[in-house]
Design an enzyme around this catalytic site. Structure first.
Site, PDB file in Angstrom:
ATOM      1  CG  ASP A 133       6.314  -3.072   9.772  1.00  0.00           C
ATOM      2  OD1 ASP A 133       7.116  -3.442   8.889  1.00  0.00           O
ATOM      3  OD2 ASP A 133       5.847  -1.925   9.825  1.00  0.00           O
TER       4      ASP A 133
ATOM      5  CB  THR B  67      -2.615   6.998  -2.368  1.00  0.00           C
ATOM      6  OG1 THR B  67      -1.879   5.791  -2.630  1.00  0.00           O
ATOM      7  CG2 THR B  67      -1.887   8.192  -2.982  1.00  0.00           C
TER       8      THR B  67
ATOM      9  NE  ARG C 135      -2.625  -0.083   3.553  1.00  0.00           N
ATOM     10  CZ  ARG C 135      -3.478   0.268   4.503  1.00  0.00           C
ATOM     11  NH1 ARG C 135      -4.786   0.183   4.274  1.00  0.00           N
ATOM     12  NH2 ARG C 135      -3.061   0.703   5.659  1.00  0.00           N
TER      13      ARG C 135
ATOM     14  CG  ASP D 240       2.593  -2.856   9.027  1.00  0.00           C
ATOM     15  OD1 ASP D 240       2.900  -4.003   8.606  1.00  0.00           O
ATOM     16  OD2 ASP D 240       2.598  -1.864   8.280  1.00  0.00           O
TER      17      ASP D 240
HETATM   18  C1  PRP Z   1      -0.980  -4.710   4.256  1.00  0.00           C
HETATM   19  C2  PRP Z   1      -1.722  -6.022   4.332  1.00  0.00           C
HETATM   20  C3  PRP Z   1      -2.515  -6.015   3.065  1.00  0.00           C
HETATM   21  C4  PRP Z   1      -2.863  -4.560   2.897  1.00  0.00           C
HETATM   22  C5  PRP Z   1      -4.288  -4.363   3.353  1.00  0.00           C
HETATM   23  O1  PRP Z   1       0.127  -4.817   3.444  1.00  0.00           O
HETATM   24  O2  PRP Z   1      -0.877  -7.135   4.477  1.00  0.00           O
HETATM   25  O3  PRP Z   1      -1.802  -6.501   1.932  1.00  0.00           O
HETATM   26  O4  PRP Z   1      -1.964  -3.831   3.750  1.00  0.00           O
HETATM   27  O5  PRP Z   1      -4.695  -3.077   3.129  1.00  0.00           O
HETATM   28  P1  PRP Z   1      -5.826  -2.682   2.079  1.00  0.00           P
HETATM   29  O6  PRP Z   1      -6.961  -3.603   2.316  1.00  0.00           O
HETATM   30  O7  PRP Z   1      -6.148  -1.247   2.465  1.00  0.00           O
HETATM   31  O8  PRP Z   1      -5.253  -2.770   0.700  1.00  0.00           O
HETATM   32  P2  PRP Z   1       1.193  -3.623   3.273  1.00  0.00           P
HETATM   33  O9  PRP Z   1       0.755  -2.667   2.233  1.00  0.00           O
HETATM   34  O10 PRP Z   1       1.461  -3.025   4.626  1.00  0.00           O
HETATM   35  O11 PRP Z   1       2.441  -4.350   2.672  1.00  0.00           O
HETATM   36  P3  PRP Z   1       3.525  -5.311   3.371  1.00  0.00           P
HETATM   37  O12 PRP Z   1       2.806  -6.589   3.711  1.00  0.00           O
HETATM   38  O13 PRP Z   1       4.537  -5.475   2.322  1.00  0.00           O
HETATM   39  O14 PRP Z   1       4.032  -4.626   4.608  1.00  0.00           O
HETATM   40  N1  URA Z   2      -2.331  -3.364   6.895  1.00  0.00           N
HETATM   41  C1  URA Z   2      -1.965  -3.804   8.118  1.00  0.00           C
HETATM   42  O1  URA Z   2      -0.955  -4.508   8.257  1.00  0.00           O
HETATM   43  N2  URA Z   2      -2.717  -3.446   9.164  1.00  0.00           N
HETATM   44  C2  URA Z   2      -3.822  -2.681   9.056  1.00  0.00           C
HETATM   45  O2  URA Z   2      -4.486  -2.394  10.065  1.00  0.00           O
HETATM   46  C3  URA Z   2      -4.171  -2.234   7.759  1.00  0.00           C
HETATM   47  C4  URA Z   2      -3.420  -2.588   6.697  1.00  0.00           C
END
Ligand code: PRP
Ligand code: URA
Length: 212
Positions: free
Chosen positions: A206, A111, A107, A203
């Site tokens: 993380d 945005t 994400r 998160d």
């Molecule tokens: C997180 C999560 C989803 C997304 C959900 O990933 O694991 O993929 O956000 O959010 P959404 O429903 O609003 O799209 P992130 O973008 O943090 O990526 P990462 O797993 O690489 O940290």
């Molecule tokens: N992605 C995450 O990892 N946590 C949230 O709460 C939303 C998006």
């Protein structure tokens, strides 16, 4: 189990107990990772309830019988990177014959829109049932993009598996892809102004990989 249209909330006591530990800010990386995998396995139990079976002739120590086995090797597991990787071991311990594809999405911080950076599917994915894995369904943007990609690869039967979902994300996925059943462990209250799920678990990526 709590079912509304296209959404199955797997609220078994074992799942609820593990999810409470997962949510806690005091839970460290190792335990968090183990719990994501365990909860994924328990949610997969419901998500695979409708897998097709076929008859197989076997012999018990006492007599011959017609028993059941899962028909064919028909699953493709698709974790969304990064956090979906945490769910993969639990699912594969339950369904070891599955093939695995990966979708790389993150994400954008400003945005909250998904950015795609990787996609690799099994060659025969169009003949399989696809189960997309991501612990978090927030705005739904990442899930919708992932489902788009799996549909473009020709898959007809797609399931979405999450651990925590927000009502906003569920509504968005249902609007874009009404044919996709969502399975989750909890439906939380809402998103905050940064599109994080409340109460949520923070998160997920993380916390699984210890990157913050
Ligand atoms: C997180 C999560 C989803 C997304 C959900 O990933 O694991 O993929 O956000 O959010 P959404 O429903 O609003 O799209 P992130 O973008 O943090 O990526 P990462 O797993 O690489 O940290
Ligand atoms: N992605 C995450 O990892 N946590 C949230 O709460 C939303 C998006």
């Amino acid at each position: 189990m709590n079912e509304v249209k296209n959404l199955t909330i797997c609220d078994h006591p074992l799942i609820q107990h593990k999810l409470s530990i997962l949510r806690s800010v005091d839970t460290g990386c190792k335990e968090f990772r183990e719990l994501v995998s365990e909860i994924a396995m328990l949610v997969a139990y419901e998500a695979t309830r409708d897998l097709p079976l076929r008859d197989v002739e076997i012999e018990t120590p006492l007599e011959k019988m017609t028993a059941k086995e899962i028909a064919g090797r028909n699953l493709a597991i698709i974790p969304i990177l990064r956090a979906g990787l945490g769910m993969e071991p639990g699912i594969l311990s339950l369904l070891p014959a599955s093939k695995v594809g990966h979708i790389g999405l993150y994400r954008d911080h400003d945005t909250a829109k998904p950015v795609t950076y990787y996609c690799k599917f099994p060659v025969d994915i169009s003949e399989r049932i696809a189960i997309i894995l991501d612990p978090m369904l927030a705005t739904g943007g990442s899930a919708i993009a992932a489902i788009d990609m799996v549909k473009e690869a020709g898959v007809k039967n797609i399931k979405m598996m999450n651990i925590v979902a927000a009502p906003e994300g569920v509504a968005a996925v249902h609007a874009a892809h009404p044919d996709v059943q969502i399975y989750c462990a909890a439906l939380d209250r809402e998103l905050n102004e940064h599109s994080y799920i409340l109460p949520g678990l923070g998160d997920a990526g993380d916390r699984i990989f210890g990157t913050k």
